[in-house]
Enzyme design. Structure first.
Site, short mmCIF file in Angstrom:
data_model
loop_
_atom_site.label_atom_id
_atom_site.label_comp_id
_atom_site.label_asym_id
_atom_site.label_seq_id
_atom_site.Cartn_x
_atom_site.Cartn_y
_atom_site.Cartn_z
N LYS A 104 50.70 39.92 53.39
CA LYS A 104 49.52 40.57 52.79
C LYS A 104 49.00 39.69 51.65
CE LYS A 104 52.55 43.34 49.85
NZ LYS A 104 53.18 44.66 49.68
N TYR A 123 40.93 27.53 21.08
CA TYR A 123 40.22 28.72 20.63
C TYR A 123 41.09 29.57 19.71
CZ TYR A 123 36.58 27.98 24.14
OH TYR A 123 35.55 27.48 24.89
#
Ligand SMILES: *Cc1c(COP(=O)(O)O)cnc(C)c1O
Length: 371
Positions: free
Chosen positions: A35, A259
Site C-alpha cells: 500500500k 532560518y
C-alpha cells in the site's frame, strides 16, 4: 548537472527481507503489503524484488490495476475492501480479493452482478476499533456473506493494535479465536511486528495463520524501534537517500545558521550545506529535536544536522569529517558508498517520527534508481 539528490532502491534487500519474514512463519503464505505505493518505494520498482510473495495487499484500486499491468496474475487483496459499488466491477474484472469490514460492503455485494464469485476476507474488530465487525456482529456477517451467490470462499482476518509493544497480541488473539471458532476458511492475522515478535521460534503467543501480512519489514525498517533495530531483526535497508554538499561555510564562534538562527556555533566550525530539504521528504525536525540535530553520514562518517531544515537545503556539522568539502557524499539514510549504514528508523526517531512515515514521504521530485 542536475540537483544531486537521489534515492536508491536495493532490490536484493527486498528479496532478503521477504525471505526473513518467511523464516519467522515458514508455514504461512505471504501477502507482501505494498500500500501507499509500496511504502513510498514505488510499486513498479519493488515488483521484481517482491514477486516471490504469494500475493500483494494494498488498498488503492489504481495500485491494484498497476500490479495487473505489470503482469502479476496471482492474488491481490484490497485491505480496506471496496469504497463504492462500482469498485466491485473492477474486482470482478481484475480478479481482486477484497476485505469486507462493514455491512455496507455486504449490501454492495448483494446487488453486484458477476459471473465469477468473489473471494473475500471478513474482518473482525478484535479490539483495535478501526475497521471490522465486532465479535457480536461477526457470525451474522459471515452467515449473510455465505448465503450470497456473489461470494466464493470466505477467509477470516483481524489486525493487531499492539504487536509492536508491551501489550502484545494475546487479548486480541483470544477474541479472534472465540469469534471465529468452528467457522471454516483461511486465517490472516499478523503484520510485521507480529511476525517478528510473536511468530518466530521464540514466540509464546501461539500465533499461526495461513497468510501473514508483512509490510514495513519488507522495506528493511524495524516495526518496534528502538526496542529492536532493523539490524537486530537481520533486515536490510531497501531505500537509501543520498545527496551532496553544495556549499561550505566557515563559522566563527557566535555565528548562527539557517532560518530562525536556531543553531549558534559554540566555537569556530565548518558546516556543509546539503541539497536536501523537507520538500524532498526529509523531516523538518520539531523545535525540541532541532538542538540535538539528526544523524547523517558525510563521506560515510557520522555527523549531525545543525539548525533548521528548510525546503531545499539542510546544514551539517563537518567537524568529524575535516576532509569533506564541496561535492562530498551525504547519506540521509540507508547505505553510504563506503558501506557505512544509517537506519531510517534512527533518523525518523530523531525527528519524532517513525521509519514508516519517512519512507512513505519520499517526494516525487527525488529521482529513484534501482541498484
Ligand atoms: C499496513 C497493514 C499491514 C502491514 O503493516 P506493517 O506494520 O507495515 O507490517 C498489515 N495489515 C493491514 C490490515 C494493514 O493495513
Amino acid at each position: 548537472m542536475s540537483r544531486p539528490i537521489q534515492a536508491l532502491i536495493h532490490v536484493d534487500a527486498l528479496r532478503h527481507n521477504l525471505a526473513r519474514a518467511r523464516q519467522s512463519a515458514p508455514d504461512a503464505r505471504v501477502w507482501a503489503v505494498v500500500k501507499a505505493n509500496a511504502y513510498g518505494h514505488g510499486i513498479e520498482r519493488v515488483y521484481e524484488g517482491l514477486r516471490g510473495a504469494d500475493g500483494f495487499a494494498l488498498l488503492d484500486l489504481a495500485e491494484a490495476t498497476a500490479l495487473r499491468a505489470l503482469g502479476w496474475r496471482g492474488p491481490i487483496l484490497l485491505l480496506e475492501g471496496v469504497f463504492e459499488q462500482r469498485d466491485l466491477e473492477l474486482c470482478s474484472r481484475l480478479d481482486l480479493w477484497h476485505v469486507v469490514h462493514c455491512s455496507e460492503q455486504i449490501d454492495m455485494l448483494a446487488v453486484h452482478k458477476t459471473h465469477v464469485p468473489h473471494r473475500v476476507f471478513l474482518k473482525l474488530n478484535s479490539g483495535m476499533n478501526r475497521l471490522g465487525f465486532t465479535p457480536a456482529q461477526f457470525r451474522a456477517a459471515w452467515t449473510r456473506l455465505n448465503a450470497l451467490p456473489q461470494v466464493d470462499e470466505i477467509s477470516l482476518m483481524t489486525h493487531f493494535s499492539d504487536a509492536d509493544g508491551p501489550v502484545g497480541v494475546a487479548r486480541q488473539l483470544v477474541a479472534f479465536n472465540a469469534a471465529t471458532q468452528d467457522l471454516p476458511g483461511e486465517r490472516s492475522l499478523s503484520n510485521s511486528a507480529a511476525v517478528l515478535r510473536h511468530m518466530g521460534p521464540q514466540a509464546a503467543a501461539g500465533l499461526r495463520s495461513d497468510w501473514i501480512r508483512p509490510g514495513v519489514v519488507l522495506y528493511g525498517a524495524s516495526p518496534d524501534y528502538p526496542e529492536h533495530s532493523a539490524a537486530d531483526w537481520a533486515l536490510q535497508p531497501v531505500m537509501t537517500l543520498r545527496s551532496r554538499v553544495v556549499g561550505v561555510q566557515q563559522l566563527a564562534a557566535g555565528d548562527s545558521v539557517g532560518y530562525g538562527s536556531t543553531f549558534v556555533a559554540p566555537r569556530p566550525m565548518r558546516i556543509g550545506v546539503v541539497a536536501c530539504g523537507y520538500a524532498d521528504g526529509y523531516l523538518r525536525a520539531s523545535p525540541g529535536t532541532v538542538e540535538r540535530g539528526t544523524p547523517v553520514l558525510v563521506d560515510g562518517v557520522r555527523t549531525r544536522t545543525v539548525g533548521r531544515v528548510s525546503m531545499d537545503l539542510l546544514t551539517v556539522d563537518l567537524t568529524p569529517v575535516p576532509t569533506a568539502g564541496m561535492g562530498a557524499e551525504v547519506t540521509l539514510w540507508g547505505r553510504a558508498s563506503n558501506g557505512a549504514q544509517l537506519s531510517i528508523d534512527e533518523v525518523a526517531a530523531a525527528g519524532g517520527s517513525i521509519g514508516y512515515e519517512l519512507m512513505c514521504a519520499l517526494a516525487t521530485r527525488v529521482p529513484v534508481t534501482l541498484v
